[in-house]
Design a protein around this motif. Structure first.
Motif, PDB file in Angstrom:
ATOM      1  N   GLY A   1       0.813  -1.219   0.000  1.00 20.59           N
ATOM      2  CA  GLY A   1       0.000   0.000   0.000  1.00 20.59           C
ATOM      3  C   GLY A   1       0.844   1.266   0.000  1.00 20.59           C
ATOM      4  N   ALA A   2       1.877   1.288   0.815  1.00 15.64           N
ATOM      5  CA  ALA A   2       2.753   2.462   0.882  1.00 15.64           C
ATOM      6  C   ALA A   2       3.499   2.673  -0.428  1.00 15.64           C
ATOM      7  CB  ALA A   2       3.732   2.320   2.043  1.00 15.64           C
ATOM      8  N   ARG A   3       4.015   1.582  -0.990  1.00 18.58           N
ATOM      9  CA  ARG A   3       4.735   1.687  -2.276  1.00 18.58           C
ATOM     10  C   ARG A   3       3.791   2.094  -3.393  1.00 18.58           C
ATOM     11  NH1 ARG A   3       9.018   2.529  -3.621  1.00 18.58           N
ATOM     12  NH2 ARG A   3       9.317   0.915  -5.165  1.00 18.58           N
ATOM     13  N   LEU A   4       2.576   1.552  -3.387  1.00 21.21           N
ATOM     14  CA  LEU A   4       1.589   1.922  -4.405  1.00 21.21           C
ATOM     15  C   LEU A   4       1.276   3.411  -4.326  1.00 21.21           C
ATOM     16  CD1 LEU A   4      -0.541   1.493  -6.568  1.00 21.21           C
ATOM     17  CD2 LEU A   4      -2.082   0.640  -4.779  1.00 21.21           C
ATOM     18  N   ARG A   5       1.015   3.911  -3.126  1.00 23.59           N
ATOM     19  CA  ARG A   5       0.691   5.332  -2.951  1.00 23.59           C
ATOM     20  C   ARG A   5       1.851   6.202  -3.447  1.00 23.59           C
ATOM     21  NH1 ARG A   5      -0.071   5.422   2.191  1.00 23.59           N
ATOM     22  NH2 ARG A   5      -2.301   5.078   2.042  1.00 23.59           N
ATOM     23  N   ALA A   6       3.062   5.861  -3.060  1.00 24.45           N
ATOM     24  CA  ALA A   6       4.226   6.661  -3.460  1.00 24.45           C
ATOM     25  C   ALA A   6       4.414   6.632  -4.973  1.00 24.45           C
ATOM     26  CB  ALA A   6       5.480   6.136  -2.755  1.00 24.45           C
ATOM     27  N   LEU A   7       4.285   5.469  -5.562  1.00 18.87           N
ATOM     28  CA  LEU A   7       4.467   5.342  -7.004  1.00 18.87           C
ATOM     29  C   LEU A   7       3.366   6.075  -7.761  1.00 18.87           C
ATOM     30  CD1 LEU A   7       6.262   4.033  -9.137  1.00 18.87           C
ATOM     31  CD2 LEU A   7       4.863   1.970  -8.947  1.00 18.87           C
ATOM     32  N   ARG A   8       2.136   5.913  -7.315  1.00 17.16           N
ATOM     33  CA  ARG A   8       1.003   6.571  -7.956  1.00 17.16           C
ATOM     34  C   ARG A   8       1.163   8.091  -7.913  1.00 17.16           C
ATOM     35  NH1 ARG A   8      -3.127   8.941  -6.030  1.00 17.16           N
ATOM     36  NH2 ARG A   8      -2.954   8.139  -3.914  1.00 17.16           N
ATOM     37  N   ARG A   9       1.516   8.604  -6.750  1.00 15.72           N
ATOM     38  CA  ARG A   9       1.692  10.054  -6.616  1.00 15.72           C
ATOM     39  C   ARG A   9       2.868  10.556  -7.440  1.00 15.72           C
ATOM     40  NH1 ARG A   9       0.647  10.883  -0.114  1.00 15.72           N
ATOM     41  NH2 ARG A   9      -1.636  10.737  -0.218  1.00 15.72           N
ATOM     42  N   SER A  10       3.967   9.802  -7.468  1.00 17.50           N
ATOM     43  CA  SER A  10       5.151  10.247  -8.215  1.00 17.50           C
ATOM     44  C   SER A  10       4.879  10.309  -9.711  1.00 17.50           C
ATOM     45  CB  SER A  10       6.352   9.331  -7.933  1.00 17.50           C
ATOM     46  OG  SER A  10       6.206   8.086  -8.587  1.00 17.50           O
ATOM     47  N   GLN A  11       3.925   9.509 -10.177  1.00 14.58           N
ATOM     48  CA  GLN A  11       3.588   9.516 -11.598  1.00 14.58           C
ATOM     49  C   GLN A  11       2.360  10.376 -11.902  1.00 14.58           C
ATOM     50  OE1 GLN A  11       3.736   5.782 -13.690  1.00 14.58           O
ATOM     51  NE2 GLN A  11       5.565   5.113 -12.609  1.00 14.58           N
ATOM     52  N   GLY A  12       1.833  11.041 -10.874  1.00 14.37           N
ATOM     53  CA  GLY A  12       0.710  11.957 -11.074  1.00 14.37           C
ATOM     54  C   GLY A  12      -0.599  11.273 -11.444  1.00 14.37           C
ATOM     55  N   VAL A  13      -0.799  10.070 -10.929  1.00 15.29           N
ATOM     56  CA  VAL A  13      -2.009   9.303 -11.218  1.00 15.29           C
ATOM     57  C   VAL A  13      -2.945   9.402 -10.014  1.00 15.29           C
ATOM     58  CG1 VAL A  13      -2.916   6.986 -11.713  1.00 15.29           C
ATOM     59  CG2 VAL A  13      -0.730   7.716 -12.701  1.00 15.29           C
ATOM     60  N   THR A  14      -4.204   9.729 -10.267  1.00 17.30           N
ATOM     61  CA  THR A  14      -5.166   9.789  -9.165  1.00 17.30           C
ATOM     62  C   THR A  14      -5.672   8.391  -8.836  1.00 17.30           C
ATOM     63  OG1 THR A  14      -7.132  10.013 -10.563  1.00 17.30           O
ATOM     64  CG2 THR A  14      -5.963  12.061  -9.963  1.00 17.30           C
ATOM     65  N   GLN A  15      -6.275   8.267  -7.675  1.00 20.53           N
ATOM     66  CA  GLN A  15      -6.870   6.986  -7.293  1.00 20.53           C
ATOM     67  C   GLN A  15      -7.953   6.589  -8.295  1.00 20.53           C
ATOM     68  OE1 GLN A  15      -8.165   7.577  -3.231  1.00 20.53           O
ATOM     69  NE2 GLN A  15      -6.179   6.907  -2.406  1.00 20.53           N
ATOM     70  N   ALA A  16      -8.750   7.552  -8.731  1.00 21.02           N
ATOM     71  CA  ALA A  16      -9.821   7.268  -9.695  1.00 21.02           C
ATOM     72  C   ALA A  16      -9.247   6.805 -11.033  1.00 21.02           C
ATOM     73  CB  ALA A  16     -10.701   8.497  -9.884  1.00 21.02           C
ATOM     74  N   GLU A  17      -8.152   7.410 -11.468  1.00 21.13           N
ATOM     75  CA  GLU A  17      -7.532   7.000 -12.726  1.00 21.13           C
ATOM     76  C   GLU A  17      -6.998   5.575 -12.641  1.00 21.13           C
ATOM     77  OE1 GLU A  17      -6.030  11.366 -14.363  1.00 21.13           O
ATOM     78  OE2 GLU A  17      -4.741  10.213 -13.016  1.00 21.13           O
ATOM     79  N   LEU A  18      -6.360   5.246 -11.529  1.00 24.01           N
ATOM     80  CA  LEU A  18      -5.852   3.888 -11.355  1.00 24.01           C
ATOM     81  C   LEU A  18      -7.008   2.889 -11.331  1.00 24.01           C
ATOM     82  CD1 LEU A  18      -3.725   1.745 -10.892  1.00 24.01           C
ATOM     83  CD2 LEU A  18      -3.700   2.381  -8.464  1.00 24.01           C
ATOM     84  N   ALA A  19      -8.069   3.225 -10.628  1.00 21.14           N
ATOM     85  CA  ALA A  19      -9.232   2.342 -10.579  1.00 21.14           C
ATOM     86  C   ALA A  19      -9.798   2.116 -11.976  1.00 21.14           C
ATOM     87  CB  ALA A  19     -10.298   2.927  -9.652  1.00 21.14           C
ATOM     88  N   GLY A  20      -9.842   3.164 -12.781  1.00 19.57           N
ATOM     89  CA  GLY A  20     -10.324   3.038 -14.147  1.00 19.57           C
ATOM     90  C   GLY A  20      -9.457   2.114 -14.979  1.00 19.57           C
ATOM     91  N   GLU A  21      -8.140   2.231 -14.827  1.00 21.39           N
ATOM     92  CA  GLU A  21      -7.215   1.338 -15.544  1.00 21.39           C
ATOM     93  C   GLU A  21      -7.443  -0.121 -15.124  1.00 21.39           C
ATOM     94  OE1 GLU A  21      -4.818   1.735 -17.959  1.00 21.39           O
ATOM     95  OE2 GLU A  21      -5.622   3.766 -18.186  1.00 21.39           O
ATOM     96  N   MET A  22      -7.648  -0.314 -13.845  1.00 24.88           N
ATOM     97  CA  MET A  22      -7.881  -1.675 -13.360  1.00 24.88           C
ATOM     98  C   MET A  22      -9.219  -2.218 -13.866  1.00 24.88           C
ATOM     99  SD  MET A  22      -5.225  -2.727 -11.722  1.00 24.88           S
ATOM    100  CE  MET A  22      -5.728  -4.053 -10.621  1.00 24.88           C
ATOM    101  N   ARG A  23     -10.252  -1.384 -13.909  1.00 23.31           N
ATOM    102  CA  ARG A  23     -11.547  -1.826 -14.442  1.00 23.31           C
ATOM    103  C   ARG A  23     -11.418  -2.208 -15.913  1.00 23.31           C
ATOM    104  NH1 ARG A  23     -13.515   2.269 -11.392  1.00 23.31           N
ATOM    105  NH2 ARG A  23     -13.759   3.668 -13.172  1.00 23.31           N
ATOM    106  N   ARG A  24     -10.682  -1.403 -16.688  1.00 21.45           N
ATOM    107  CA  ARG A  24     -10.494  -1.713 -18.108  1.00 21.45           C
ATOM    108  C   ARG A  24      -9.784  -3.063 -18.292  1.00 21.45           C
ATOM    109  NH1 ARG A  24     -10.716   3.700 -18.184  1.00 21.45           N
ATOM    110  NH2 ARG A  24      -8.564   4.228 -17.733  1.00 21.45           N
ATOM    111  N   ALA A  25      -9.010  -3.459 -17.310  1.00 19.97           N
ATOM    112  CA  ALA A  25      -8.314  -4.750 -17.369  1.00 19.97           C
ATOM    113  C   ALA A  25      -9.173  -5.891 -16.829  1.00 19.97           C
ATOM    114  CB  ALA A  25      -7.006  -4.661 -16.581  1.00 19.97           C
ATOM    115  N   GLY A  26     -10.391  -5.574 -16.400  1.00 16.10           N
ATOM    116  CA  GLY A  26     -11.305  -6.615 -15.945  1.00 16.10           C
ATOM    117  C   GLY A  26     -11.409  -6.793 -14.439  1.00 16.10           C
ATOM    118  N   PHE A  27     -10.769  -5.912 -13.684  1.00 20.96           N
ATOM    119  CA  PHE A  27     -10.844  -5.985 -12.226  1.00 20.96           C
ATOM    120  C   PHE A  27     -11.953  -5.056 -11.741  1.00 20.96           C
ATOM    121  CE2 PHE A  27      -6.456  -6.973 -13.359  1.00 20.96           C
ATOM    122  CZ  PHE A  27      -6.258  -8.154 -12.670  1.00 20.96           C
ATOM    123  N   ASN A  28     -12.645  -5.455 -10.702  1.00 23.92           N
ATOM    124  CA  ASN A  28     -13.747  -4.659 -10.158  1.00 23.92           C
ATOM    125  C   ASN A  28     -13.213  -3.655  -9.129  1.00 23.92           C
ATOM    126  OD1 ASN A  28     -16.347  -3.770  -9.645  1.00 23.92           O
ATOM    127  ND2 ASN A  28     -16.735  -5.359  -8.127  1.00 23.92           N
TER     128      ASN A  28
END
Length: 76
Positions: free
Chosen positions: A10-37
């Motif tokens: 969780g900590a690494r995910l948060r740091a990586l997501r923030r460093s790449q300027g990705v919002t939580q909603a954007e990541l969730a959307g990418e995961m949904r497009r890959a078939g994850f709920n």
């Protein structure tokens, strides 16, 4: 006591997501497009280690950010 794998992830995910300027909603959307709920709250709970992460989910998250699963799990 050492941190659990979920806390490290969780900590690494948060740091990586923030460093790449990705919002939580954007990541969730990418995961949904890959078939994850996933939703924004799924990302928030995963980052806070309030939900378990499945190996296939973790592997896909790593791929989204262009890192290996080992890098994402590294406690550094």
């Amino acid at each position: 006591m050492s941190e659990t794998a979920e806390v490290v992830f969780g900590a690494r995910l948060r740091a990586l997501r923030r460093s790449q300027g990705v919002t939580q909603a954007e990541l969730a959307g990418e995961m949904r497009r890959a078939g994850f709920n996933w939703h924004q709250t799924t990302v928030a709970k995963t980052e806070a280690a309030q939900r378990p992460i499945r190996v296939n989910e973790a592997d896909h998250v790593a791929a989204i950010f262009g890192v290996s699963l080992i890098e994402l799990m590294a406690d550094a």
